[in-house]
Design a protein around this motif. Structure first.
Motif, PDB file in Angstrom:
ATOM      1  N   GLU A  73       0.812  -1.224   0.000  1.00  0.00           N
ATOM      2  CA  GLU A  73       0.000   0.000   0.000  1.00  0.00           C
ATOM      3  C   GLU A  73       0.841   1.267   0.000  1.00  0.00           C
ATOM      4  O   GLU A  73       0.381   2.330  -0.405  1.00  0.00           O
ATOM      5  CB  GLU A  73      -0.943  -0.007   1.208  1.00  0.00           C
ATOM      6  N   GLU A  74       2.077   1.162   0.470  1.00  0.00           N
ATOM      7  CA  GLU A  74       2.968   2.321   0.489  1.00  0.00           C
ATOM      8  C   GLU A  74       3.815   2.410  -0.786  1.00  0.00           C
ATOM      9  O   GLU A  74       4.668   3.274  -0.915  1.00  0.00           O
ATOM     10  CB  GLU A  74       3.877   2.256   1.715  1.00  0.00           C
ATOM     11  N   GLY A  75       3.587   1.480  -1.715  1.00  0.00           N
ATOM     12  CA  GLY A  75       4.312   1.502  -2.978  1.00  0.00           C
ATOM     13  C   GLY A  75       5.634   0.756  -2.971  1.00  0.00           C
ATOM     14  O   GLY A  75       6.353   0.756  -3.968  1.00  0.00           O
ATOM     15  N   LYS A  76       5.948   0.119  -1.838  1.00  0.00           N
ATOM     16  CA  LYS A  76       7.204  -0.633  -1.763  1.00  0.00           C
ATOM     17  C   LYS A  76       7.070  -1.948  -2.517  1.00  0.00           C
ATOM     18  O   LYS A  76       6.058  -2.635  -2.419  1.00  0.00           O
ATOM     19  CB  LYS A  76       7.567  -0.904  -0.304  1.00  0.00           C
ATOM     20  N   GLU A  77       8.139  -2.287  -3.262  1.00  0.00           N
ATOM     21  CA  GLU A  77       8.129  -3.496  -4.090  1.00  0.00           C
ATOM     22  C   GLU A  77       8.597  -4.712  -3.287  1.00  0.00           C
ATOM     23  O   GLU A  77       9.566  -4.625  -2.537  1.00  0.00           O
ATOM     24  CB  GLU A  77       9.050  -3.272  -5.285  1.00  0.00           C
ATOM     25  N   HIS A  78       7.897  -5.837  -3.466  1.00  0.00           N
ATOM     26  CA  HIS A  78       8.247  -7.083  -2.787  1.00  0.00           C
ATOM     27  C   HIS A  78       8.306  -8.209  -3.809  1.00  0.00           C
ATOM     28  O   HIS A  78       7.317  -8.474  -4.495  1.00  0.00           O
ATOM     29  CB  HIS A  78       7.203  -7.438  -1.720  1.00  0.00           C
ATOM     30  N   THR A  79       9.457  -8.864  -3.917  1.00  0.00           N
ATOM     31  CA  THR A  79       9.611  -9.987  -4.841  1.00  0.00           C
ATOM     32  C   THR A  79       9.102 -11.258  -4.178  1.00  0.00           C
ATOM     33  O   THR A  79       9.542 -11.617  -3.087  1.00  0.00           O
ATOM     34  CB  THR A  79      11.082 -10.156  -5.262  1.00  0.00           C
ATOM     35  N   LEU A  80       8.173 -11.908  -4.851  1.00  0.00           N
ATOM     36  CA  LEU A  80       7.526 -13.102  -4.310  1.00  0.00           C
ATOM     37  C   LEU A  80       8.040 -14.380  -4.960  1.00  0.00           C
ATOM     38  O   LEU A  80       8.139 -15.422  -4.314  1.00  0.00           O
ATOM     39  CB  LEU A  80       6.007 -12.983  -4.531  1.00  0.00           C
ATOM     40  N   TYR A  81       8.378 -14.316  -6.256  1.00  0.00           N
ATOM     41  CA  TYR A  81       8.820 -15.503  -6.998  1.00  0.00           C
ATOM     42  C   TYR A  81      10.067 -15.185  -7.810  1.00  0.00           C
ATOM     43  O   TYR A  81      10.188 -14.105  -8.399  1.00  0.00           O
ATOM     44  CB  TYR A  81       7.755 -15.953  -8.011  1.00  0.00           C
ATOM     45  N   PHE A  82      10.967 -16.154  -7.874  1.00  0.00           N
ATOM     46  CA  PHE A  82      12.034 -16.196  -8.872  1.00  0.00           C
ATOM     47  C   PHE A  82      11.811 -17.455  -9.703  1.00  0.00           C
ATOM     48  O   PHE A  82      11.545 -18.527  -9.144  1.00  0.00           O
ATOM     49  CB  PHE A  82      13.422 -16.299  -8.225  1.00  0.00           C
TER      50      PHE A  82
END
Length: 198
Positions: A73-82
């Motif tokens: 919600e704050e626009g921070k990116e989170h990588t979930l899959y490689f």
């Protein structure tokens, strides 16, 4: 008939349906898949899926690398899959529920992908219904990977998580940016740098 890496992955899966152990049925299935399969070349940073769109393609990564990520919600990116070579790329929740995705799926290197649309996959399943077991295996594998990742977050420190990642994706630091690796591991870029030296 092209011998894609897809068939190696498919026919070497554990708990393969008995029908797929028969050479003639395998060839028949491969011919049917070949008619429906699309091969495409994607440039680095090309998006395969964006939030709000329903995933209607299942991909096989013949060559290259890709990742799945989201923004909070704050626009921070989170990588979930490689995803590394010889992996199936899919937002399984969106694809199988036919609901809009909340993920970006991005190609991280120039890549070669094989793909099937949902409709084409369903057409194949009509002729080869025992292939549904393979779909179940895809979903189970997705679940197992997510569970292992949660367990690693609970039980391992960031350096140990990095070591696990390097074991599962050789040369991971050449395929993904350090910030993306840090995001995937839930740590900082500095910790990733220290982990490389450990």
């Amino acid at each position: 008939m092209v011998n894609h890496g897809l068939y190696d992955v498919l026919f070497n899966a554990k708990h393969l349906p008995e029908e797929l152990k028969d050479g003639k049925i395998r060839e028949e299935l491969m011919r049917a898949v070949e008619l429906q399969l699309t091969t495409s070349v994607h440039k680095k940073n090309q998006l395969l899926l964006t939030p709000g769109h329903t995933a209607d393609q299942i991909y096989f990564l013949e060559r290259g690398a890709a990742r799945g990520y989201f923004h909070d919600e704050e626009g921070k990116e989170h990588t979930l899959y490689f995803w590394d070579e010889k992996s199936i790329i899919i937002d399984s929740v969106s694809f199988f529920s036919e609901q809009p995705s909340d993920l970006y799926i991005e190609v991280m290197q120039d890549s070669v992908l094989l793909s099937l649309s949902r409709k084409k996959l369903n057409d194949i399943l009509v002729s080869f219904p025992y292939l549904n077991m393979v779909i179940d295996l895809i979903l189970l594998n997705d679940f197992k990977q997510c569970r292992k990742r949660i367990m690693d977050f609970i039980s391992l420190n960031p350096v140990a998580r990095y070591v696990q990642l390097v074991k599962s994706i050789p040369r991971v630091d050449l395929k993904f940016h350090q910030q993306e690796i840090a995001s995937y591991l839930g740590t900082s870029r500095q910790t990733v740098s220290r982990s490389k030296r450990a």
